[in-house]
Scaffold this motif. Structure first.
Motif, PDB file in Angstrom:
ATOM      1  N   LEU A 124       0.825  -1.200   0.000  1.00  0.00           N
ATOM      2  CA  LEU A 124       0.000   0.000   0.000  1.00  0.00           C
ATOM      3  C   LEU A 124       0.866   1.260   0.000  1.00  0.00           C
ATOM      4  CD1 LEU A 124      -2.726   1.397   0.129  1.00  0.00           C
ATOM      5  CD2 LEU A 124      -2.724   1.059   2.609  1.00  0.00           C
ATOM      6  N   ALA A 125       1.936   1.246   0.785  1.00  0.00           N
ATOM      7  CA  ALA A 125       2.837   2.397   0.805  1.00  0.00           C
ATOM      8  C   ALA A 125       3.411   2.651  -0.582  1.00  0.00           C
ATOM      9  CB  ALA A 125       3.959   2.165   1.817  1.00  0.00           C
ATOM     10  N   SER A 126       3.797   1.595  -1.267  1.00  0.00           N
ATOM     11  CA  SER A 126       4.370   1.731  -2.612  1.00  0.00           C
ATOM     12  C   SER A 126       3.334   2.245  -3.609  1.00  0.00           C
ATOM     13  CB  SER A 126       4.925   0.376  -3.076  1.00  0.00           C
ATOM     14  OG  SER A 126       5.931  -0.088  -2.205  1.00  0.00           O
ATOM     15  N   GLN A 127       2.102   1.789  -3.470  1.00  0.00           N
ATOM     16  CA  GLN A 127       1.034   2.255  -4.360  1.00  0.00           C
ATOM     17  C   GLN A 127       0.803   3.759  -4.198  1.00  0.00           C
ATOM     18  OE1 GLN A 127      -1.949  -0.488  -2.899  1.00  0.00           O
ATOM     19  NE2 GLN A 127      -1.856  -1.721  -4.769  1.00  0.00           N
ATOM     20  N   ILE A 128       0.777   4.214  -2.961  1.00  0.00           N
ATOM     21  CA  ILE A 128       0.509   5.634  -2.709  1.00  0.00           C
ATOM     22  C   ILE A 128       1.689   6.492  -3.154  1.00  0.00           C
ATOM     23  CG2 ILE A 128       0.058   7.349  -0.911  1.00  0.00           C
ATOM     24  CD1 ILE A 128      -1.444   5.106   0.616  1.00  0.00           C
ATOM     25  N   VAL A 129       2.901   6.055  -2.865  1.00  0.00           N
ATOM     26  CA  VAL A 129       4.084   6.803  -3.296  1.00  0.00           C
ATOM     27  C   VAL A 129       4.124   6.886  -4.820  1.00  0.00           C
ATOM     28  CG1 VAL A 129       6.606   6.757  -3.423  1.00  0.00           C
ATOM     29  CG2 VAL A 129       5.460   6.347  -1.240  1.00  0.00           C
ATOM     30  N   TRP A 130       3.851   5.786  -5.501  1.00  0.00           N
ATOM     31  CA  TRP A 130       3.854   5.790  -6.971  1.00  0.00           C
ATOM     32  C   TRP A 130       2.831   6.789  -7.508  1.00  0.00           C
ATOM     33  CZ3 TRP A 130       0.975   5.404 -11.310  1.00  0.00           C
ATOM     34  CH2 TRP A 130       1.609   5.055 -12.504  1.00  0.00           C
ATOM     35  N   LEU A 131       1.618   6.758  -6.971  1.00  0.00           N
ATOM     36  CA  LEU A 131       0.584   7.672  -7.433  1.00  0.00           C
ATOM     37  C   LEU A 131       0.986   9.125  -7.213  1.00  0.00           C
ATOM     38  CD1 LEU A 131      -2.273   8.256  -8.520  1.00  0.00           C
ATOM     39  CD2 LEU A 131      -3.105   8.036  -6.159  1.00  0.00           C
ATOM     40  N   ASP A 132       1.543   9.422  -6.052  1.00  0.00           N
ATOM     41  CA  ASP A 132       1.924  10.795  -5.757  1.00  0.00           C
ATOM     42  C   ASP A 132       3.081  11.258  -6.644  1.00  0.00           C
ATOM     43  OD1 ASP A 132      -0.044  11.262  -3.880  1.00  0.00           O
ATOM     44  OD2 ASP A 132       1.172  10.599  -2.196  1.00  0.00           O
ATOM     45  N   THR A 193       8.710  -0.413  -0.377  1.00  0.00           N
ATOM     46  CA  THR A 193       9.734  -1.333  -0.883  1.00  0.00           C
ATOM     47  C   THR A 193       9.316  -2.072  -2.150  1.00  0.00           C
ATOM     48  OG1 THR A 193       8.906  -3.107   0.553  1.00  0.00           O
ATOM     49  CG2 THR A 193      10.658  -1.688   1.439  1.00  0.00           C
ATOM     50  N   GLU A 194       8.093  -1.832  -2.633  1.00  0.00           N
ATOM     51  CA  GLU A 194       7.604  -2.579  -3.795  1.00  0.00           C
ATOM     52  C   GLU A 194       7.230  -1.647  -4.958  1.00  0.00           C
ATOM     53  OE1 GLU A 194       4.534  -5.313  -2.686  1.00  0.00           O
ATOM     54  OE2 GLU A 194       5.579  -5.981  -0.867  1.00  0.00           O
ATOM     55  N   ASN A 255      12.777   5.569 -10.563  1.00  0.00           N
ATOM     56  CA  ASN A 255      14.205   5.552 -10.220  1.00  0.00           C
ATOM     57  C   ASN A 255      14.535   6.600  -9.166  1.00  0.00           C
ATOM     58  OD1 ASN A 255      14.655   3.493 -12.057  1.00  0.00           O
ATOM     59  ND2 ASN A 255      15.298   4.868 -13.700  1.00  0.00           N
ATOM     60  N   GLU A 256      13.906   7.766  -9.275  1.00  0.00           N
ATOM     61  CA  GLU A 256      14.135   8.820  -8.289  1.00  0.00           C
ATOM     62  C   GLU A 256      13.634   8.383  -6.915  1.00  0.00           C
ATOM     63  OE1 GLU A 256      15.351  12.397  -6.652  1.00  0.00           O
ATOM     64  OE2 GLU A 256      15.731  11.684  -8.691  1.00  0.00           O
ATOM     65  N   ALA A 257      12.476   7.749  -6.878  1.00  0.00           N
ATOM     66  CA  ALA A 257      11.924   7.286  -5.607  1.00  0.00           C
ATOM     67  C   ALA A 257      12.814   6.209  -4.980  1.00  0.00           C
ATOM     68  CB  ALA A 257      10.506   6.747  -5.815  1.00  0.00           C
ATOM     69  N   GLN A 258      13.309   5.288  -5.810  1.00  0.00           N
ATOM     70  CA  GLN A 258      14.178   4.237  -5.292  1.00  0.00           C
ATOM     71  C   GLN A 258      15.472   4.825  -4.731  1.00  0.00           C
ATOM     72  OE1 GLN A 258      12.691   1.568  -4.792  1.00  0.00           O
ATOM     73  NE2 GLN A 258      12.801   0.123  -6.496  1.00  0.00           N
ATOM     74  N   HIS A 259      16.028   5.786  -5.445  1.00  0.00           N
ATOM     75  CA  HIS A 259      17.253   6.438  -4.990  1.00  0.00           C
ATOM     76  C   HIS A 259      17.016   7.164  -3.663  1.00  0.00           C
ATOM     77  CE1 HIS A 259      21.032   8.643  -5.119  1.00  0.00           C
ATOM     78  NE2 HIS A 259      20.353   9.758  -4.936  1.00  0.00           N
ATOM     79  N   ALA A 260      15.895   7.881  -3.592  1.00  0.00           N
ATOM     80  CA  ALA A 260      15.586   8.633  -2.380  1.00  0.00           C
ATOM     81  C   ALA A 260      15.342   7.703  -1.192  1.00  0.00           C
ATOM     82  CB  ALA A 260      14.348   9.518  -2.601  1.00  0.00           C
ATOM     83  N   ARG A 261      14.702   6.570  -1.437  1.00  0.00           N
ATOM     84  CA  ARG A 261      14.435   5.622  -0.342  1.00  0.00           C
ATOM     85  C   ARG A 261      15.726   5.004   0.178  1.00  0.00           C
ATOM     86  NH1 ARG A 261      13.283   0.668   1.293  1.00  0.00           N
ATOM     87  NH2 ARG A 261      14.038  -0.302  -0.619  1.00  0.00           N
TER      88      ARG A 261
END
Length: 265
Positions: A124-132, A193-194, A255-261
């Motif tokens: 769920l966290a990954s879904q919301i981060v992706w949407l945002d 993480t997903e 890629n930006e989100a993965q780098h930031a995480r």
């Protein structure tokens, strides 16, 4: 999700209950002629109809992806509604908001999401981060999560700070390709993480047809702006093209989100 499922009801505001003095937009809880309470986002406030457009697109995309988002309605405000309002600031706001506004179903008893107290699973966290990231939503931070817990479930609210390209309309094609660097401040990023798995799923779900169906919901009056050269139809098309471009090039923000995480670990 088909076009029929993306139709919003229209209600008439019958009673102004109380202002929600949060930020500069001054939304309010109001009752409508269907006897339900709504949080009303007024066209005459702050960022005006652009915030309503962002709220509409963001909320309906969330719903199409299966995320919990309160029902939204078009909330009609009659010209005579605010004449007896004693607060001059509110009266001015109501007078500037005659016509269609946006209402979000009021979740009575809901509490603000707290990342310390509330656990969100990685999916769920990954879904919301992706949407945002798709929406370029800058307003889902620890300071202001814009999420609610209601009946032990997580609900999204307030996408009005999304799609910030439309505040200038400059280089929107270039902006559609940019990574979302503000993701580093996203309250759910540590748990997301997903994102890559979600990306594969959501790129399939968010089709041009779905985007067009949601963009077609924007009232014509919200797209009228004499200060811009584009017609309402042309502006509607830009919203669709911007979103289609971001979906097609989602690797930029993934890629930006993965780098930031990773930088948080």
């Amino acid at each position: 999700m088909n076009t029929a499922e993306t139709q919003l009801r229209t209600v008439n505001i019958t009673r102004y209950v109380t202002p929600l003095r949060e930020g500069g937009s001054l939304p309010a809880i109001a009752e409508a002629d269907d006897d339900f309470l709504y949080v009303i986002k007024f066209r005459g406030a702050g960022q005006g109809v652009k915030a309503l457009i962002a709220e509409l697109i963001g909320g309906e995309l969330a719903r199409a992806l299966g995320l919990r988002m309160p029902e939204m309605v078009f909330a009609n405000l009659d010209e005579a509604f605010g004449r007896t309002e004693p607060d001059e600031e509110i009266q001015d706001l109501l007078q500037a908001s005659v016509g269609l506004n946006l209402g979000v179903h009021y979740l009575s008893g809901a509490i603000t999401f707290d990342p310390v107290l509330n656990v969100v699973n990685p999916r769920l966290a990954s879904q919301i981060v992706w949407l945002d990231c798709l929406l370029t939503n800058v307003d889902r931070t620890a300071r202001n999560t814009n999420m609610l817990m209601w009946h032990k479930e997580l609900w999204l609210i307030d996408h009005g700070a999304s799609l910030y390209f439309h505040h200038s309309w400059d280089n929107w094609k270039e902006q559609s390709l940019r990574p979302f660097v503000q993701v580093k401040d996203h309250v759910l990023l540590p748990f997301a993480t997903e994102i890559e798995e979600v990306d594969k799923e959501y790129r399939q779900k968010i089709t041009p047809q779905l985007i067009q169906a949601i963009v077609d919901l924007i009232p014509e009056a919200w797209l009228e702006d004499p200060s811009l050269a584009e017609s309402p139809a042309e502006r509607r098309a830009v919203y669709a093209q911007f979103l289609e471009s971001r979906v097609s090039h989602s690797e930029n923000f993934v890629n930006e989100a993965q780098h930031a995480r990773k930088s948080l670990i």
